[in-house]
Scaffold this active site. Structure first.
Site, PDB file in Angstrom:
ATOM      1  CG  ASP A 160      -3.500   1.632   4.055  1.00  8.39           C
ATOM      2  OD1 ASP A 160      -2.991   0.915   4.930  1.00  8.39           O
ATOM      3  OD2 ASP A 160      -4.321   2.531   4.295  1.00  8.39           O
TER       4      ASP A 160
ATOM      5  CG  ASP B 192      -5.270  -2.603  10.975  1.00  4.72           C
ATOM      6  OD1 ASP B 192      -5.025  -1.594  11.658  1.00  4.72           O
ATOM      7  OD2 ASP B 192      -6.219  -2.680  10.197  1.00  4.72           O
TER       8      ASP B 192
ATOM      9  CE  LYS C 118       1.461   1.003   5.636  1.00  8.98           C
ATOM     10  NZ  LYS C 118       0.205   1.786   5.606  1.00  8.98           N
TER      11      LYS C 118
ATOM     12  CG  ASP D  78      -1.434   4.783   3.097  1.00  9.74           C
ATOM     13  OD1 ASP D  78      -0.826   3.915   3.748  1.00  9.74           O
ATOM     14  OD2 ASP D  78      -2.659   4.963   3.188  1.00  9.74           O
TER      15      ASP D  78
END
Length: 1254
Positions: free
Chosen positions: A433, A852, A962, A986
């Site tokens: 991350d 982001d 992810k 995460d």
């Protein structure tokens, strides 16, 4: 389900079905379907009746099916311990194998050893595991007993009062009274709080590790009670979802006697294990109890993963089984050939009672089973226990490494998974991350743009540079202090708390709080404040409103809890008294009324921007504005505002935020004198630059979520009485929600502001700043009431509740007016660039997966050396067509790889791109393109392209994406993966990797709780992998190989003897010597080696990261090394058998006198072989090596002296004593190990001279 046939539970359902449908108001057209009263599915929903006597029948029926509050985390009881533990242990194939041999040895036809003796190795292994399990389970029992005996005040319907009860006696439907600092015994729906606003504060550190306080609200309709809550008058029926482990979601509603529904959610639920804070009394009803509570459903115990070495070891054990069967087959065939060579039955071949002899086939089969018993040691039964002990020792050393200890947070490394330490030395891909992992997650306000004007805050940038210099100067001192503090054993057991002299409030460090305002923006804000009072012609009223609303939004649009510096955990709910200021409330009211009357079509007077970004005023405009100061007299603006605001507030405030972004924006507003003074669920008070306090009524708050990517707060202005919606969120979302004005001039003005703001946002992102857009919307009272009805119906809905809530939020957050945007810096952690550079030198491919913006992520990637300015280029994928063209270009530029199939034919598919010659590229891909790739079956083409790139950066990716990317790489490329992150978003990524690492940072402990290892700084990853990972892999791999070698070498001695005893299954070594050989004589050296050996020093490993590739390629433990070791074991066993055989060939010694030197030289050879493998010699190494030989000799001397008739007809009496007096015995003990170990010694010498340490 049993509840579905219960009349008491269906009574409520039938009443609801018979009731006439309510008239649908015009405000609820979207929710018509949820008003239909459908039959409840009791497999999906839970019905809770109160235990107050009014719903006694329903409660009696329901309580039988709901779990009690007694918890039991133990696996066993006194009666079930033995059978359950044995059942668990015999799940291991090795234990089952040895049990089979024990049973086999009890048959007379196949008896090799005494029956009792054969059981000893298995009993020792089982007993050791039993003792360990019993100690662990007894500790759990003591803890459970303590928890279940805790006291809580529960309402008694007979006494009509609260009485003390043990936690284990609490039931679903009970009313529980909680007091300040009391731990919550079950999941409780909050019905009453002593707080006048119906708020209860929780500390959830026991649940998720977060120390900042959380707010929980009383269920709507109960918060307005002026008197204390009386349980006996409660008549509502509660319908909620079935128990689940989601800590962030909970939904249901209350059915009142008049069939009116009141919805509730997670904000109304008090979770078991949390602690009440800052609330004198709270009362609620138990919804879930015991093992059905969310805390217990999340308590899955320690994580268990199978390491790569363990998977490899299981394969090799099957190879050993195959070798064992081959040797046994040779023995059975040899026995048949030997028996057939006699013209008549030999004397030792005894017939049965009928005088019949066994057939050759049956005799060979019996001999096959006999050989299995004889050669059983070939399968290392003690290997599993030894590995567990070694890993415990490795974890202890990692945990106590001073370099992995964070002095600031008082946090050492946490090893949460005890069985995958060696996997740290085999990592090929790292998925990281960005925010809070590579960066500090300390958000610092850097720049902003308001109404299309950009303010660079250069003064604040200089302050931050000063902080960085101070941090560098203090770093060495902090390390020295930490080492002395740690090595002096003065540190108590770390709980991860800050020191008492540090702030208890999260996100409140000096660098975050102290914002130096931009002088130009400060002047504009003060000009706007003064000129609006007099309606100055030199400044446009709309511009003044934008500046005011921008900072009001920063101060209001959040969930920040206000406290004072003297009492940081005591929430401020009432504004402090202030002294009279220079501007009265009446004047402020007149200002806002005048601002309302200003026409939107009035000509817009904007400042001409200079060519440099950030220069919002031209020199000419600046002079005009400064000239107008004479309008107010000779006093400067600073003097005017100092005279107005000086001494108005008696104290400073602390802001406790749930995220660092919120805290940074509130501190920025405070820097411009828009100070958040107090907050309650109903009101928020802000001090304006004029010194006046404005109290806004909070009508509703829409919290931030990862789907909407924004949050909003609806307030009523205290002066204009307007309904205002302040919204902040990602620019990709806010820009699409802006209003399109009907007026042409207003439309041009808004488009110009939007374009300028977007330009500034792009610049911020390129500068590595996190961006947020600020917007507002003014609505009418009627529109809000209609929306509130929508929202209330959605909250009370049963089906499609989440979709309805999302729809109502989108209905509110439309037609917004853009106010401006902010740029917040998340500073890079110390040591991140060096760590990433070292990991890449070690051959590890690093991917960054972040939510982001692309520009922000790319800038950080350059800063941390993930992307290099020397790279040939950065590829940005937005569409698959671009992906295809890029892949084609790579094929042209990489002639050594012609097709995708060629790429996947590598011997080691995990080799990073850095080892492939050719141009170096960085790949940047966004979440939308990832969706196209994952849903379009393009995974292999994506991986083909990614493996050719130097680095991969996934932007705007969701938590689900992810985890999918991690699983994709791990499964398709067959590589060892590691994921590292610090936040709840995460968790899925961490759990998807082979090794998960959580960072205990600013975002709570969810990532830590889901991880295998937890560190406090990203830079600790360097030593954890390159040093401890390398050591753990090298130690364990060599130890496992050594165990196989040791057992094969020793068993072959018995096998070679069969060629001289007619394959009869006899042995030349005493039974007790054979049993103790593995259990005691040779067990300690490999354990010490597995824990303490260091083939390379830590300094060398850190300076030469390339040495890490040794573990990546599994060079120490793979099939080829296993085969070579087995061949070496065969060779050494031949030497250890035939050298003594030739030395005593023509003598008349007995069988045990022949076996004793063979046993002795084999022990010396095996011990010295271990000594050759050792690269580090400590006192423990010397003790175990020498001690093993001393223990063997001592036992042999004592045993041979006392064993006069312990093993008739042959006994090893006085054999060792006699041979120790013979020179030939010493000669054999010297020559044999030298000949046996000569090839191994030459190999080690050759490798040390010609290669860097393998």
């Amino acid at each position: 389900m049993a509840l579905s046939v219960d009349s008491a539970l269906y009574r409520w359902q039938r009443l609801g079905a018979k009731s006439a449908p309510q008239t649908v108001s015009e405000s609820t057209p979207l929710l018509f379907s949820v008003r239909d009263r459908l039959k409840l599915n009791l497999n999906k929903w839970r019905i809770v009746f109160s235990n107050n006597g009014r719903q006694q029948r329903g409660w009696d029926q329901a309580s039988r099916f709901y779990s009690g509050n007694k918890i039991q985390t133990t696996k066993y009881t006194w009666l079930t311990f033995l059978p359950k533990n044995l059942f668990k242990q015999f799940h291991r194939l090795a234990n089952l194998y040895f049990l089979f041999l024990v049973v086999l040895n009890w048959f007379p036809q196949m008896e090799v050893f005494h029956r009792e003796i054969t059981m000893i190795p298995l009993i020792v292994v089982l007993l050791a595991s039993m003792i360990k399990d019993a100690i662990e389970d007894y500790k759990k029992y003591q803890f459970d007993k303590k928890i279940n005996s805790s006291k809580s005040r529960v309402y008694d319907k007979k006494d009509h009062a609260y009485v003390e009860k043990c936690w284990k006696d609490v039931r679903v439907g009970d009313f529980v009274q909680l007091q300040c600092n009391e731990t919550i015994p079950a999941d409780i729906l909050l019905l009453y709080s002593s707080d006048q606003n119906g708020i209860c504060h929780l500390e959830t550190a026991n649940l998720d590790g977060e120390t900042n306080l959380k707010q929980r609200r009383v269920v709507m309709g109960f918060s307005s009670q002026n008197t204390s809550f009386e349980p006996e008058f409660f008549q509502n029926t509660i319908i909620c979802e079935m128990p689940n482990n989601d800590l962030n979601k909970f939904k249901g509603y209350m059915e009142q006697p008049n069939h009116e529904r009141i919805g509730f959610n997670i904000e109304n639920l008090l979770l078991r294990g949390c602690t009440i804070r800052n609330t004198e009394v709270a009362i609620g009803i138990v919804i879930y109890a015991g093992h059905e509570t969310k805390a217990m459903l999340n308590n899955n115990g320690p994580r268990y993963k199978r390491s790569k070495i363990e998977r490899r070891m299981n394969v090799d054990i099957f190879l050993c089984v195959g070798l064992l069967f081959t040797m046994c087959l040779v023995g059975s065939i040899g026995h048949g050939i030997w028996s057939g060579s006699f013209p008549e039955h030999p004397p030792y071949d005894v017939p049965d009672e009928n005088g019949n002899f066994l057939s050759p086939v049956l005799s060979g089969f019996y001999m096959f089973l006999t050989m299995i018993i004889l050669l059983q040691v070939l399968i290392p039964i003690s290997l599993y226990v030894s590995i567990e002990l070694v890993k415990l020792g490795q974890v202890f050393l990692i945990h106590n490494d001073i370099d992995l200890y964070d002095e600031e947070a008082d946090l050492p490394i946490q090893c949460r998974a005890l069985n995958i330490t060696e996997d740290l030395g085999q990592i090929q891909y790292i998925f990281s991350d960005k925010t809070g992992t590579l960066t500090e997650n300390k958000m610092v306000f850097r720049r902003c743009t308001v109404d299309g004007h950009e303010f660079s805050h250069q003064e604040n940038a200089k302050r931050l540079e000063t902080h960085k210099e101070l941090d560098l100067e203090d770093e060495d001192f902090a390390k020295l202090h930490a080492r002395a503090h740690f090595q002096g054993h003065t540190r108590s057991r770390s709980l991860g708390r800050r020191d008492s002299n540090q702030s208890q409030v999260a996100f409140s460090s000096t660098i975050e709080k102290d914002v130096t305002p931009d002088s130009r923006l400060l002047r504009r804000v003060r000009e706007a404040a003064l000129r609006t009072e007099n309606l100055s012609p030199f400044i446009h009223m709309k511009t003044a409103t934008s500046f005011t609303d921008f900072f009001l939004a920063l101060a209001i649009c959040n969930t920040v809890v206000v406290s004072t510096t003297t009492e940081p955990r005591q929430r401020v709910t009432v504004p402090p008294p202030i002294k009279p200021s220079g501007i009265t409330l009446e004047k402020i009211h007149q200002i806002f009324q005048r601002l309302k009357l200003v026409s939107l079509s009035q000509s817009f007077s904007s400042s001409q921007s200079s060519s440099d970004l950030g220069a919002s005023f031209s020199a000419k405009n600046t002079e005009e504005h400064l000239a107008t100061l004479d309008y107010f007299g000779s006093a400067s603006l600073d003097e005017v505002f100092q005279s107005v605001t000086h001494g108005t507030l008696p104290t400073d405030f602390c802001y406790e935020a749930e995220s660092p972004d919120e805290a940074a924006l509130v501190y920025a507003a405070q820097a411009y004198s828009f100070t958040l003074v107090s907050r309650t669920p109903e009101q928020v008070t802000v001090r304006l630059p004029q010194g006046t306090l404005l109290t806004f009524d909070i009508l509703y708050t829409l919290g931030f979520d990862s789907v909407r990517k924004r949050m909003s707060v609806v307030v009523r202005h205290p002066l204009t009485k307007e309904i205002i919606v302040y919204t902040k969120g990602a620019d990709s979302v806010i820009m699409d929600l802006l209003e399109d004005p009907a007026d042409t001039n207003a439309e041009r003005r808004m488009k110009r502001i939007k374009d300028k703001t977007q330009k500034h946002l792009d610049y911020y992102a390129r500068d590595g700043l996190r961006t947020l857009c600020i917007a507002k919307k003014v609505g009418s009272e009627d529109d809000f009431q209609k929306w509130a009805n929508f929202r209330q119906e959605a909250e009370a809905a049963i089906d499609n509740r989440d979709e309805l809530l999302m729809e109502t939020a989108q209905h509110l957050e439309t037609k917004l007016t853009l106010l401006g945007a902010t740029g917040i810096e998340d500073r890079l952690q110390d040591g991140v660039p060096d760590t990433i550079a070292a990991l890449r030198e070690a051959g590890i491919q690093i991917w960054v997966l972040t939510g982001d913006k692309q520009e922000t992520a790319v800038n950080i990637a350059y800063s941390c050396k993930l992307l290099d300015q020397r790279d040939t280029g950065v590829l940005s994928l937005h569409f698959f067509t671009v992906c295809s063209l890029t892949l084609f270009c790579f094929r042209l530029q990489s002639p050594q790889k012609n097709t995708a199939k060629d790429l996947f034919k590598n011997e080691n598919p995990g080799n990073p791109a850095s080892e492939i010659p050719g141009p170096e590229f960085g790949l940047v891909i966004d979440g939308r393109t990832l969706d196209i790739i994952l849903q379009g079956g393009l995974e292999e083409r994506f991986l083909e392209l990614a493996r050719l790139c130097r680095s991969v950066l996934c932007c705007r990716s969701t938590p689900l994406q992810k985890s999918i990317v991690v699983k994709l790489v791990r499964r398709q490329l067959k590589v060892m993966t590691l994921s590292i992150g610090d936040g709840a978003n995460d968790v899925s990524m961490i759990q998807a990797a082979d090794v998960g690492i959580g960072i205990s940072g600013q975002e709570g402990m969810q990532a830590v709780m889901a991880s295998d290892f937890a560190i406090s700084r990203f830079k600790h990853l360097k030593k954890l992998l390159l040093v401890h990972g390398h050591w753990c892999y090298a130690r364990l791999a060599k130890m496992v190989i050594y165990f196989f070698y040791k057992n094969v070498c020793y068993v072959n001695l018995l096998f070679w003897y069969q060629f001289f005893c007619g394959f009869s299954g006899n042995t030349m070594i005493d039974y007790w010597q054979m049993i103790f050989f593995n259990l005691f004589f040779t067990s300690l050296p490999p354990l010490v080696f597995g824990v303490l050996d260091r083939d390379v020093s830590a300094e060398t490993l850190l300076s030469l990261p390339e040495l890490y590739k040794n573990g990546q390629n599994s060079e120490i433990y793979k099939l080829s090394t296993f085969i070579i070791t087995m061949l070496d074991a065969f060779y050494q066993s031949l030497v250890c058998f035939f050298v003594p055989y030739l030395a005593y060939k023509d003598s008349d010694i007995d069988v045990f006198s022949f076996g004793n030197p063979i046993n002795t030289v084999s022990l010396l050879t095996i011990i010295l072989h271990q000594a050759l493998e050792m690269k580090t010699w400590t006192l423990f190494h010397w003790i175990t090596i020498i001690g093993s030989v001393v223990i063997y000799l001592t036992f042999s001397l004592i045993y041979n002296a006392v064993c006069v008739a312990c093993n008739p007809p042959t006994d090893p009496y006085w054999i060792m004593e006699k041979q120790l007096s013979e020179p030939a015995f010493y000669l054999v003990c010297l020559i044999t190990p030298a000949i046996a170990l000569l090839p191994r010694f030459e190999q080690s010498t050759f490798l040390s001279l010609h290669f860097v340490n393998l």
